[in-house]
Design a protein around this motif. Structure first.
Motif, PDB file in Angstrom:
ATOM      1  N   PHE A  41       3.716  -3.230  11.318  1.00 58.19           N
ATOM      2  CA  PHE A  41       2.218  -2.368  11.246  1.00 58.19           C
ATOM      3  C   PHE A  41       3.057  -1.086  10.595  1.00 58.19           C
ATOM      4  CE2 PHE A  41       0.383  -5.571  13.250  1.00 58.19           C
ATOM      5  CZ  PHE A  41      -0.693  -6.054  12.804  1.00 58.19           C
ATOM      6  N   GLU A  42       4.007  -0.778  10.808  1.00 55.82           N
ATOM      7  CA  GLU A  42       4.205   0.761  10.549  1.00 55.82           C
ATOM      8  C   GLU A  42       5.218   0.984   9.265  1.00 55.82           C
ATOM      9  OE1 GLU A  42       4.749   3.159  14.405  1.00 55.82           O
ATOM     10  OE2 GLU A  42       6.436   1.201  14.409  1.00 55.82           O
ATOM     11  N   LEU A  43       5.288  -0.483   9.116  1.00 52.94           N
ATOM     12  CA  LEU A  43       6.362  -0.808   7.494  1.00 52.94           C
ATOM     13  C   LEU A  43       5.014  -0.671   6.338  1.00 52.94           C
ATOM     14  CD1 LEU A  43       8.934  -3.114   8.789  1.00 52.94           C
ATOM     15  CD2 LEU A  43       9.093  -0.736   7.901  1.00 52.94           C
ATOM     16  N   HIS A  44       4.043  -1.063   6.730  1.00 50.50           N
ATOM     17  CA  HIS A  44       2.848  -1.038   5.702  1.00 50.50           C
ATOM     18  C   HIS A  44       2.288   0.116   4.557  1.00 50.50           C
ATOM     19  CE1 HIS A  44      -1.411  -1.124   4.234  1.00 50.50           C
ATOM     20  NE2 HIS A  44      -1.259  -0.249   3.651  1.00 50.50           N
ATOM     21  N   ARG A  45       2.821  -0.322   3.155  1.00 48.81           N
ATOM     22  CA  ARG A  45       2.865   0.921   2.085  1.00 48.81           C
ATOM     23  C   ARG A  45       2.138   0.373   1.860  1.00 48.81           C
ATOM     24  NH1 ARG A  45       4.493   2.815   5.376  1.00 48.81           N
ATOM     25  NH2 ARG A  45       6.890   3.986   5.903  1.00 48.81           N
ATOM     26  N   GLY A  50      -0.697  -1.264  -1.602  1.00 46.07           N
ATOM     27  CA  GLY A  50       0.201  -1.598  -2.058  1.00 46.07           C
ATOM     28  C   GLY A  50       0.926  -3.120  -2.612  1.00 46.07           C
ATOM     29  N   GLU A  51       2.327  -2.984  -1.699  1.00 48.58           N
ATOM     30  CA  GLU A  51       3.456  -3.317  -1.909  1.00 48.58           C
ATOM     31  C   GLU A  51       3.147  -5.186  -1.650  1.00 48.58           C
ATOM     32  OE1 GLU A  51       7.007  -2.259   0.723  1.00 48.58           O
ATOM     33  OE2 GLU A  51       6.438  -0.743   0.032  1.00 48.58           O
ATOM     34  N   ARG A  52       3.114  -5.560  -2.087  1.00 44.26           N
ATOM     35  CA  ARG A  52       3.098  -7.289  -2.035  1.00 44.26           C
ATOM     36  C   ARG A  52       4.538  -8.302  -1.793  1.00 44.26           C
ATOM     37  NH1 ARG A  52      -0.571  -5.135  -1.216  1.00 44.26           N
ATOM     38  NH2 ARG A  52      -2.723  -6.032  -2.088  1.00 44.26           N
ATOM     39  N   GLY A  53       4.621  -8.832  -1.618  1.00 41.29           N
ATOM     40  CA  GLY A  53       5.744 -10.436  -0.813  1.00 41.29           C
ATOM     41  C   GLY A  53       5.910 -11.122  -2.610  1.00 41.29           C
ATOM     42  N   VAL A  54       4.250 -11.142  -2.502  1.00 39.57           N
ATOM     43  CA  VAL A  54       4.568 -12.330  -3.296  1.00 39.57           C
ATOM     44  C   VAL A  54       3.237 -12.297  -4.696  1.00 39.57           C
ATOM     45  CG1 VAL A  54       3.844 -15.185  -4.475  1.00 39.57           C
ATOM     46  CG2 VAL A  54       5.671 -13.985  -3.081  1.00 39.57           C
ATOM     47  N   ILE A  55       2.709 -11.877  -5.462  1.00 40.58           N
ATOM     48  CA  ILE A  55       1.887 -12.187  -6.083  1.00 40.58           C
ATOM     49  C   ILE A  55       1.826 -13.370  -7.468  1.00 40.58           C
ATOM     50  CG2 ILE A  55       0.880 -10.644  -8.595  1.00 40.58           C
ATOM     51  CD1 ILE A  55       2.653  -8.303  -7.875  1.00 40.58           C
ATOM     52  N   PRO A  56       0.474 -13.968  -6.032  1.00 44.98           N
ATOM     53  CA  PRO A  56       0.363 -15.655  -7.304  1.00 44.98           C
ATOM     54  C   PRO A  56      -0.445 -15.192  -8.809  1.00 44.98           C
ATOM     55  CG  PRO A  56      -1.728 -14.794  -5.425  1.00 44.98           C
ATOM     56  CD  PRO A  56      -0.441 -13.766  -5.992  1.00 44.98           C
ATOM     57  N   PRO A  57       0.214 -15.968  -9.577  1.00 43.39           N
ATOM     58  CA  PRO A  57      -0.727 -16.139 -10.299  1.00 43.39           C
ATOM     59  C   PRO A  57      -2.468 -16.060 -10.936  1.00 43.39           C
ATOM     60  CG  PRO A  57       0.021 -17.969 -10.864  1.00 43.39           C
ATOM     61  CD  PRO A  57       0.582 -17.288  -9.418  1.00 43.39           C
ATOM     62  N   GLY A  58      -3.233 -15.015 -11.393  1.00 40.41           N
ATOM     63  CA  GLY A  58      -4.720 -15.477 -11.525  1.00 40.41           C
ATOM     64  C   GLY A  58      -4.883 -16.519 -11.972  1.00 40.41           C
ATOM     65  N   THR A  59      -5.904 -17.248 -11.287  1.00 42.69           N
ATOM     66  CA  THR A  59      -7.628 -18.208 -11.828  1.00 42.69           C
ATOM     67  C   THR A  59      -7.391 -18.355 -13.457  1.00 42.69           C
ATOM     68  OG1 THR A  59      -8.032 -18.778  -9.369  1.00 42.69           O
ATOM     69  CG2 THR A  59      -8.525 -20.736 -10.667  1.00 42.69           C
ATOM     70  N   GLU A  60      -7.010 -19.469 -13.975  1.00 39.42           N
ATOM     71  CA  GLU A  60      -7.005 -20.214 -14.841  1.00 39.42           C
ATOM     72  C   GLU A  60      -8.615 -20.362 -15.607  1.00 39.42           C
ATOM     73  OE1 GLU A  60      -5.025 -23.305 -16.882  1.00 39.42           O
ATOM     74  OE2 GLU A  60      -3.275 -23.274 -15.598  1.00 39.42           O
ATOM     75  N   ALA A  61      -8.764 -19.765 -16.381  1.00 42.34           N
ATOM     76  CA  ALA A  61     -10.181 -19.795 -16.769  1.00 42.34           C
ATOM     77  C   ALA A  61     -10.942 -20.849 -16.784  1.00 42.34           C
ATOM     78  CB  ALA A  61     -10.496 -18.558 -18.129  1.00 42.34           C
ATOM     79  N   LEU A 106      -3.873  -6.397   7.454  1.00 43.16           N
ATOM     80  CA  LEU A 106      -2.762  -6.843   7.184  1.00 43.16           C
ATOM     81  C   LEU A 106      -1.374  -5.987   6.861  1.00 43.16           C
ATOM     82  CD1 LEU A 106      -3.304 -10.278   6.700  1.00 43.16           C
ATOM     83  CD2 LEU A 106      -3.106  -9.486   8.838  1.00 43.16           C
ATOM     84  N   PRO A 107      -0.777  -5.775   7.292  1.00 46.90           N
ATOM     85  CA  PRO A 107       0.346  -4.669   7.046  1.00 46.90           C
ATOM     86  C   PRO A 107       0.657  -5.128   5.433  1.00 46.90           C
ATOM     87  CG  PRO A 107       1.486  -6.528   8.297  1.00 46.90           C
ATOM     88  CD  PRO A 107       0.129  -6.207   8.834  1.00 46.90           C
ATOM     89  N   GLU A 108       1.154  -4.623   4.245  1.00 48.01           N
ATOM     90  CA  GLU A 108       1.701  -5.266   3.319  1.00 48.01           C
ATOM     91  C   GLU A 108       2.575  -4.549   3.056  1.00 48.01           C
ATOM     92  OE1 GLU A 108      -1.594  -2.893   0.200  1.00 48.01           O
ATOM     93  OE2 GLU A 108      -3.215  -3.361   1.615  1.00 48.01           O
ATOM     94  N   ILE A 109       4.067  -5.081   2.701  1.00 45.17           N
ATOM     95  CA  ILE A 109       5.012  -5.138   2.740  1.00 45.17           C
ATOM     96  C   ILE A 109       5.246  -5.976   1.246  1.00 45.17           C
ATOM     97  CG2 ILE A 109       7.100  -4.849   3.915  1.00 45.17           C
ATOM     98  CD1 ILE A 109       5.176  -5.301   6.568  1.00 45.17           C
ATOM     99  N   GLY A 110       7.053  -5.239   0.515  1.00 44.59           N
ATOM    100  CA  GLY A 110       7.551  -6.056   0.352  1.00 44.59           C
ATOM    101  C   GLY A 110       8.576  -6.771   0.835  1.00 44.59           C
ATOM    102  N   GLN A 111       8.798  -8.020   0.100  1.00 43.37           N
ATOM    103  CA  GLN A 111      10.010  -9.434   0.305  1.00 43.37           C
ATOM    104  C   GLN A 111      10.971  -8.623   1.110  1.00 43.37           C
ATOM    105  OE1 GLN A 111      11.010 -12.945  -1.434  1.00 43.37           O
ATOM    106  NE2 GLN A 111       8.752 -13.023  -2.505  1.00 43.37           N
TER     107      GLN A 111
END
Length: 531
Positions: free
Chosen positions: A36-40, A42-53, A78-83
């Motif tokens: 939890f102390e590694l949380h930053r 806006g950091e993301r491990g995976v950014i899934p694509p948005g749902t198609e219209a 939840l902690p936000e952490i890069g891969q």
């Protein structure tokens, strides 16, 4: 291969002789924060694509499918952490951990740490196992239900019992279930109020007395006789019309096997009590002796110990609970049955104690245990017991030759484990068993001391199981012998250990103060931010 140090340092490990079997070891040590102390933000491990219209317009938002009362009012914290950071964090922690894949794991004492066949780990990771759900129709889970049923039949044969439930999630939960069955049995006979005492022994696991106490029983504890065995005469004095039952481990957690156990169960039965058996230490008994012939009405095995499934840091475990015919009606349900060519979950009668956990136990642990039994067969199970006992008695013989070590109570052979003592070494050098625990980590090894109460002074408990070779045992023995020599010649090396490990000295002053406990990160924040 030589295990002597190759560097020229003058550190504590330099003292190991070149012909010594104990390994030169230095563990990675990271100043790694809590995840939890590694949380930053806006950091993301995976950014899934948005749902198609087109899809969104057709099915709408996923959240709308969730009933309003079940929707979160805010996102989980939840902690936000890069891969890369996540990978580094958990790999660093893994480098600071010892376990049965990395070291000679005979030091876990009563936990029966053995080799887990890797093919069984592959079995439980097949899609057909990973995608199982406890609520799916039994018709679609015939394979795993067949495994439950076949394992039930196998452990019936091993124990002599008439039916098993795999619902309890641990040995302690199985003990609680057995104490509940004892109460239900006496209640059904109109003797529930009268029979309010459970008898156990001082050497048995504390969970036996604790679970019986949770069910409202008064606990009577037998101490050893002059030979070191549970005192039969004291048992005869203790039983009465108030005796509800007798619970014992045999062998007990010191490794003492009570060869007169049938006399104990006969005494309790004559008084109208029920005998239930903690078989967490069954590794030296498989295929050789059974609970039925010892006179027990119930027993349990830990699948995550005796039958080669991993502990997994406290779970998922399974306490396989077996009973003789008069007690089958009280088992927690449902039970797996084979009827009309199909496997099904059959509800228990109204006399059942009810569920002791959700669903029907851990399917992956049941599959591992079944695969292990089937690979070994009856003779293989007997070999497990024979080798475990042989390994233990070799270790026992060698450790008693180490200066300052002893094994209190009975003399001669033990079964599959022993609780030893460093009392002499502590009296003569001031080095304690906790000091030696930390020094063992400098050799890539460790051991467990004892559970409370500390009947054996300055204890350490070893159980080599069938998994370890003579070479493995000799490495462990030489490490203990080396530390004993250090204790007598330069005790500060031991008292200031560890020198090459991540282990450190803990401040245990808060362990008895619930106000200082922080089981979760949220609890930690609440308690630290309120100060």
């Amino acid at each position: 291969m030589s295990h002597a140090p190759t560097n020229k340092s003058s550190g504590p490990m330099q003292r190991i002789r070149r012909d010594h079997k104990a390994r030169n070891f230095h563990q990675a040590k990271w100043d790694e924060p809590v995840v939890f102390e590694l949380h930053r933000p806006g950091e993301r491990g995976v950014i899934p694509p948005g749902t198609e219209a087109g899809i969104a317009s057709e099915v709408g938002g996923a959240a709308s499918l969730i009933p309003a009362a079940m929707r979160r009012t805010e996102a989980p914290k939840l902690p936000e952490i890069g891969q890369a950071k996540v990978l580094r964090h958990y790999l660093r922690l893994s480098q600071e951990t010892l376990g049965s894949d990395l070291n000679v794991e005979i030091g876990q004492g009563t936990c029966t740490m053995k080799y887990i066949p890797r093919i069984n780990e592959m079995l439980i990771r097949t899609p057909s196992m990973m995608e199982l759900h406890p609520l799916q129709d039994p018709y679609s889970a015939q394979g795993i239900l067949e495994v439950y049923h076949r394992l039930d039949l196998a452990v019936r044969e091993i124990s002599g019992m008439d039916a098993f439930s795999f619902q309890p999630s641990s040995g302690t939960q199985a003990l609680l279930a057995m104490a509940s069955i004892v109460r239900a049995y006496h209640d059904s006979r109109g003797e529930g109020e009268q029979r309010d005492e459970i008898i156990t022994t001082i050497f048995s696991h504390p969970s036996q007395a604790a679970t019986a106490a949770v069910k409202g029983y008064k606990i009577i504890t037998l101490h050893p006789d002059e030979d070191g065995f549970p005192d039969l005469e004291k048992l005869k004095d203790a039983v009465s019309e108030r005796t509800a039952g007798f619970v014992v481990a045999n062998p007990e957690d010191t490794g003492i096997y009570n060869h007169r156990i049938r006399e104990f169960t006969d005494v309790v039965h004559a008084a109208g009590g029920v005998c239930f058996y903690d078989q967490a230490n069954a590794n030296g008994l498989l295929g050789i002796t059974r609970a039925k012939e010892a006179g027990f009405d119930m027993c349990f095995f830990n699948l995550h110990k005796t039958f080669a499934a991993p502990h997994m840091c406290g779970g998922p475990a399974t306490g396989a609970l077996g009973v003789a015919e008069p007690f089958v009606q009280f088992l927690p349900g449902p039970l797996v049955v084979h009827e009309d060519g199909k496997y099904a979950l059959k509800d228990q009668p109204d006399a059942s104690i009810g569920k002791v956990r959700s669903f029907h136990g851990v399917a992956q642990t049941v599959l591992r245990a079944y695969a292990w039994i089937m690979a070994l067969g009856a003779e293989g199970l007997r070999d497990v017991a024979r080798i475990a006992v042989l390994n233990n008695n070799y270790l026992y013989h060698k450790i008693l030759q180490i200066r300052g070590a002893s094994a209190p109570y009975i003399k001669g052979r033990r079964l599959e484990q022993v609780r030893y003592s460093w009392k002499q070494l502590t009296d003569e050098t001031g080095v304690t068993t906790e000091d030696i625990t930390r020094r063992m980590c400098d050799f890539g090894l460790h051991y467990w001391t004892s559970h409370h109460p500390y009947i054996v002074p300055q204890p350490f408990t070893l159980e080599p199981t069938e998994s370890y070779s003579k070479e493995d045992l000799d490495e462990y023995i030489q490490a203990l012998a080396h530390i004993s020599e250090e204790a007598y010649t330069n005790p500060d090396i031991v008292k200031t250990a560890p020198h090459s490990s991540t282990v450190h000295r803990n401040d245990e002053s808060s362990l008895d103060d619930p106000a200082q406990w922080c089981i979760t990160w949220r609890a930690y924040l609440k308690k630290t931010q309120s100060k």
